[in-house]
Design an enzyme around this catalytic site. Structure first.
Site, PDB file in Angstrom:
ATOM      1  N   ILE A 495     -13.905  14.763 -23.585  1.00  0.00           N
ATOM      2  CA  ILE A 495     -14.957  13.804 -23.936  1.00  0.00           C
ATOM      3  C   ILE A 495     -14.389  12.599 -24.675  1.00  0.00           C
ATOM      4  O   ILE A 495     -15.135  11.687 -25.041  1.00  0.00           O
ATOM      5  CB  ILE A 495     -16.056  14.477 -24.787  1.00  0.00           C
ATOM      6  CG1 ILE A 495     -15.451  15.104 -26.049  1.00  0.00           C
ATOM      7  CG2 ILE A 495     -16.813  15.505 -23.972  1.00  0.00           C
ATOM      8  CD1 ILE A 495     -16.481  15.712 -26.989  1.00  0.00           C
ATOM      9  N   GLY A 496     -13.088  12.591 -24.900  1.00  0.00           N
ATOM     10  CA  GLY A 496     -12.479  11.454 -25.580  1.00  0.00           C
ATOM     11  C   GLY A 496     -10.978  11.635 -25.684  1.00  0.00           C
ATOM     12  O   GLY A 496     -10.466  12.755 -25.624  1.00  0.00           O
ATOM     13  N   VAL A 497     -10.270  10.519 -25.832  1.00  0.00           N
ATOM     14  CA  VAL A 497      -8.819  10.532 -25.997  1.00  0.00           C
ATOM     15  C   VAL A 497      -8.468   9.560 -27.106  1.00  0.00           C
ATOM     16  O   VAL A 497      -8.935   8.417 -27.103  1.00  0.00           O
ATOM     17  CB  VAL A 497      -8.085  10.129 -24.703  1.00  0.00           C
ATOM     18  CG1 VAL A 497      -6.579  10.150 -24.925  1.00  0.00           C
ATOM     19  CG2 VAL A 497      -8.468  11.044 -23.553  1.00  0.00           C
ATOM     20  N   LYS A 517     -10.437  18.791 -31.066  1.00  0.00           N
ATOM     21  CA  LYS A 517      -9.426  17.730 -30.972  1.00  0.00           C
ATOM     22  C   LYS A 517      -8.044  18.371 -31.030  1.00  0.00           C
ATOM     23  O   LYS A 517      -7.644  18.916 -32.062  1.00  0.00           O
ATOM     24  CB  LYS A 517      -9.603  16.705 -32.087  1.00  0.00           C
ATOM     25  CG  LYS A 517      -8.630  15.539 -31.983  1.00  0.00           C
ATOM     26  CD  LYS A 517      -9.095  14.315 -32.760  1.00  0.00           C
ATOM     27  CE  LYS A 517      -8.986  14.494 -34.249  1.00  0.00           C
ATOM     28  NZ  LYS A 517      -9.241  13.228 -34.988  1.00  0.00           N
ATOM     29  N   ASP A 613     -10.310   3.117 -41.125  1.00  0.00           N
ATOM     30  CA  ASP A 613     -10.405   2.943 -39.673  1.00  0.00           C
ATOM     31  C   ASP A 613     -11.859   2.947 -39.215  1.00  0.00           C
ATOM     32  O   ASP A 613     -12.213   3.602 -38.235  1.00  0.00           O
ATOM     33  CB  ASP A 613      -9.613   4.044 -38.954  1.00  0.00           C
ATOM     34  CG  ASP A 613      -9.231   3.655 -37.530  1.00  0.00           C
ATOM     35  OD1 ASP A 613      -9.293   2.456 -37.214  1.00  0.00           O
ATOM     36  OD2 ASP A 613      -8.873   4.550 -36.744  1.00  0.00           O
TER      37      ASP A 613
END
Length: 824
Positions: A495-497, A517, A613
């Protein structure tokens, strides 16, 4: 002698490239130019003739009879003729070329999609292989793309294959260039491998497969194949400068003084060496010593790149006046560069220096030049003429592209091995000290422990001792459970990188949905981020901070497990996806939630935590669109009570980075406020923080939005999806808040608590209007924290939020947790 560009010199500057077109072009030994899918030959930019591949002799290079030639029936008047036809490979196919001279070759593939009767090239999806080695994976494009590869060919035949990605896919190409490179274009000697704390030698560079990512004419104008000796394109550097005020253009009308052993016109054309960016020493707002910095997005995280920097001293009136340092990703790559010595004491003599460096966790490469300690105080300066960045593709075992990277890994392994040994030693001492002081520490303040930063690599034992000694046993999750819950880390569940690794959708034994993750297997580069997230998230809970469910460190893994956020990142609900856009009210509620989470970070302990961030991809939404701040890998403790800032290296994301933090390397909570201000403009305008494809004035969202805000015309750039529903009073207050967040200096920015209060007021204005408040007064709202005198400053209060979130806060921050029910 070079001069800063001013108004009277502008025309001469822009016509400078036209002065140097008469030099003899390079004549390659191997030179194949193919006009794919066409029946006729054509020229492109220059007198170079591209052969038709539908008739002899061009058709002899095709090694398949199952390809199809197509034409654009409605070409754009501005489209080059070369891009009006294409060769389509429904089941795969290839071109084969005879190599007469072994060595380094250029391969350029032109992709210009259009729609024909049978094929829409924008829907193509395919791979490209060169002699069996994959150089492009799962490729598709909706715009013109030219892919350039530089590699060593040792076989007598060069084959370029186009393979459909799946059965329903197909490949295509509009034009192909294959030609031999000049001798010694890629050298094996003298390339510096830039790693933390040192610069080692990178060997066997000529045997690597390189893909060109950026080619920049620093300080100059755009160069096309028409005025480049190797038919390259060089773009201007304006969109890559991180602080434009730090640099000024310099140029000369004199031809470069080429020397044997230095750069040649094939390495870079004259126009690259005749222009530069130098330090703007007349800018009174900057300190006496500062760096000029550029940021380049390279997409791939933690991947090695060849960074070729071009230099030519066109700013000095005599020899030995210019000394400067070169930094790549904050690491000192070359100390005390002395161009006079490097060019054998010839002024304005071109040279280039090759480095190999790794992109950071956000897929960025940052290059800086700044004054050396050897600089004469009266002549402090630094310059850069050109930049080339080439991705080093995976190691190759093919006979076609020979050479290995064993030397590199030996160097890296040796360095990192030393770090492992030192880490184990210091951790052993640390554990002994902790045993001795355990009772004392357990009775101390409940504030967060300072985050530890590690350099280099470590093995699983180091990680285990570090994490285990912190007392996080209850958060451990077995690797077997995570492997089962993600179907053995099935790529279809990604679902994400991010820079740390991939994020998978998964579930635990009790069927709890989680986000997993996983750090890149076998790599320890994410150890600081891994420890930071565990350190922070194991000690705090808040409704607007993503919760840590657990972690895994078995089998040398670094895996973090979070609560699952169904709706994903805020960014995906603003632009760049098929999700329906959020309403204005939803966007305000998301901003308010994120501000609450950030305010808790800043004020939840004596030192607080600075996120470092904040961006739209690090604000996640649950199934009810409740916002939660995520990704604490770069976070660190704030300054102590008697300090105003934390001195630290610059970390963060391009476009969101506080300019004052970047200039001074002094971190405060106001750095997060700046980033949050960029997010506010992102929410309002529904576009990226930085978009280098736009015109110069629009590249940086914050600068562009503030310009329109100051003209009183911000409503003209608001996301059209919400433009009709925003009340003017709500827009006015929101815009003022965002603008104040993005002030150049931290002292001029509000605290995140002030921002939170103002955003809540914006929502009230949106739902009910200014009510009894005169229109000219609703721009300023007093934060209720100023009325806290009735609270004891010394007491701590443990708040229960009713939804399972809790945290230790001081009574002086209690108001930050109050929920405003009006307008909900």
């Amino acid at each position: 002698m070079a001069f800063p560009i001013n108004l009277t010199q502008t025309l001469l500057f822009f016509f400078c490239p036209l002065l140097h077109l008469s030099f003899a072009a390079f004549t390659p030994t191997d030179n194949y130019l193919i006009n794919s899918g066409s029946n006729t030959n054509t020229s492109f930019f220059t007198t170079r003739s591209f052969l038709s591949d539908s008739s002899e002799p061009g058709s002899s290079f095709l090694s398949t009879d199952r390809s199809i030639s197509i034409s654009d029936t409605n070409p754009s008047p501005d489209s080059p003729v070369l891009y009006n036809t294409a060769r389509v490979f429904p089941v795969g196919g290839s071109y084969k070329f005879q190599v007469t001279t072994k060595g380094t070759h250029f391969i350029r593939l032109h992709f210009a999609p259009f729609k024909a009767s049978r094929f829409n090239l924008r829907s193509a999806k395919f791979r490209v292989l060169i002699n069996g080695f994959s150089v492009i994976n799962s490729f598709s494009t909706s715009s013109v793309v030219v892919k350039e590869f530089i590699l060593k060919i040792d076989d007598p035949v060069l084959e370029i294959s186009f393979l459909p990605f799946k059965a329903s896919g197909f490949g295509f190409v509009n034009a192909v260039e294959v030609f031999s490179a000049p001798k010694d274009y890629i050298m094996d000697q003298g390339t510096k491998l830039v790693i933390p704390n040192s610069a080692q030698i990178f060997s066997n560079l000529s045997s690597q497969v390189l893909e060109t990512v950026h080619r920049i004419n620093v300080g100059g104008s755009k160069l096309t194949p028409f005025n480049d000796t190797l038919w390259r394109t060089w773009v201007v550097d304006d969109n890559y400068l991180l602080l434009r005020a730090a640099a000024r253009r310099a140029w000369t009308t004199h031809s470069p003084n080429y020397q044997n052993g230095g750069a040649t016109r094939e390495i870079a054309p004259d126009n690259v060496y005749m222009t530069a960016q130098e330090m703007d020493r007349d800018n009174q707002e900057l300190q006496a010593r500062f760096n000029i910095s550029w940021g380049f997005q390279v997409d791939e995280k933690r991947v090695l790149h060849l960074v070729r920097l071009h230099f030519c001293d066109i700013v000095s009136s005599s020899l030995n006046q210019l000394y400067f340092n070169v930094f790549i990703n904050e690491y000192l790559a070359f100390k005390d560069v002395d161009l006079s010595t490097l060019t054998f004491h010839v002024l304005a003599s071109p040279l280039y220096i090759d480095f190999v460096a790794e992109s950071d966790r956000s897929g960025m490469l940052r290059i800086s030049v700044g004054p050396s300690d050897l600089s004469n105080p009266a002549r402090v300066n630094a310059l850069l003429n050109g930049v080339e960045i080439m991705r080093i593709l995976s190691p190759v075992s093919s006979e076609v592209v020979s050479g290995k990277r064993n030397v590199v890994w030996i160097v890296v392994g040796s360095v990192l091995g030393g770090f492992v040994f030192l880490s184990l030693f210091f951790l052993s001492v640390l554990c002994l000290c902790r045993r001795k002081n355990n009772k004392t520490r357990s009775s101390e303040s409940t504030g967060w422990t300072p985050l530890r930063r590690f350099r280099g690599s470590s093995n699983s034992r180091t990680t285990e001792r570090t994490v285990s000694s912190s007392g996080y046993h209850t958060l451990r999750i077995s690797f077997a459970e995570l492997q089962s819950g993600t179907n053995n880390f099935d790529r279809s569940l990604v679902i994400g990188v991010g820079g740390f690794g991939m994020v998978f959708r998964g579930s635990l034994k009790d069927n709890t949905k989680v986000a997993v993750k996983r750090g890149s297997p076998g790599s320890r580069q994410g150890l600081p981020e891994f420890l930071s997230e565990i350190t922070i998230l194991s000690k705090i809970r808040h409704r607007h901070l993503v919760s840590l469910v657990g972690y895994c460190e078995e089998q040398s893994e670094m895996i973090l497990v979070y609560e699952y956020m169904d709706k994903g990142p805020l960014k995906s609900h603003l632009y760049g996806s098929t999700n329906p856009p959020l309403s204005w009210k939803q966007r305000l509620e998301v901003c308010i939630g994120a501000a609450r989470g950030l305010h808790y970070l800043h004020t939840g302990s004596s030192q607080g935590i600075i996120h470092r961030d904040i961006k739209s991809t690090n604000i996640l939404l649950d199934n009810n669109y409740v916002a939660k701040v995520a990704d604490f890998g770069l976070s660190r403790s704030g300054p102590c009570i008697d300090e105003t800032h934390v001195s630290t290296g610059v970390k963060g994301s391009f476009g969101y980075l506080d300019p004052e933090y970047f200039r001074r390397q002094q971190l405060t909570d106001k750095s997060d406020v700046y980033s949050f201000g960029v997010v506010l403009f992102e929410v309002l305008c529904a576009r990226p923080a930085v978009d280098p494809l736009l015109v110069r004035e629009q590249v940086n969202l914050a600068e562009w939005a503030i310009e329109w805000q100051r003209k009183g015309m911000l409503d003209q750039i608001v996301d059209p999806n919400i433009a009709d529903e925003i009340k003017p009073c709500s827009l006015k207050k929101f815009a003022e808040t965002a603008e104040k967040c993005c002030a150049d200096y931290g002292v001029d920015r509000p605290t995140i608590g002030d921002v939170l209060w103002n955003l809540e007021h914006v929502l009230q204005l949106q739902e009910s209007g200014p009510l009894n408040i005169p229109e000219e007064d609703y721009g300023d709202v007093t934060d209720p924290r100023t009325a806290r005198q009735g609270l004891s400053n010394g007491s701590n209060i443990e708040r229960d939020y009713g939804d399972g979130t809790s945290g230790i806060i001081s009574s002086t921050q209690v108001f930050s947790q109050l929920m405003t029910n009006a307008g909900r």
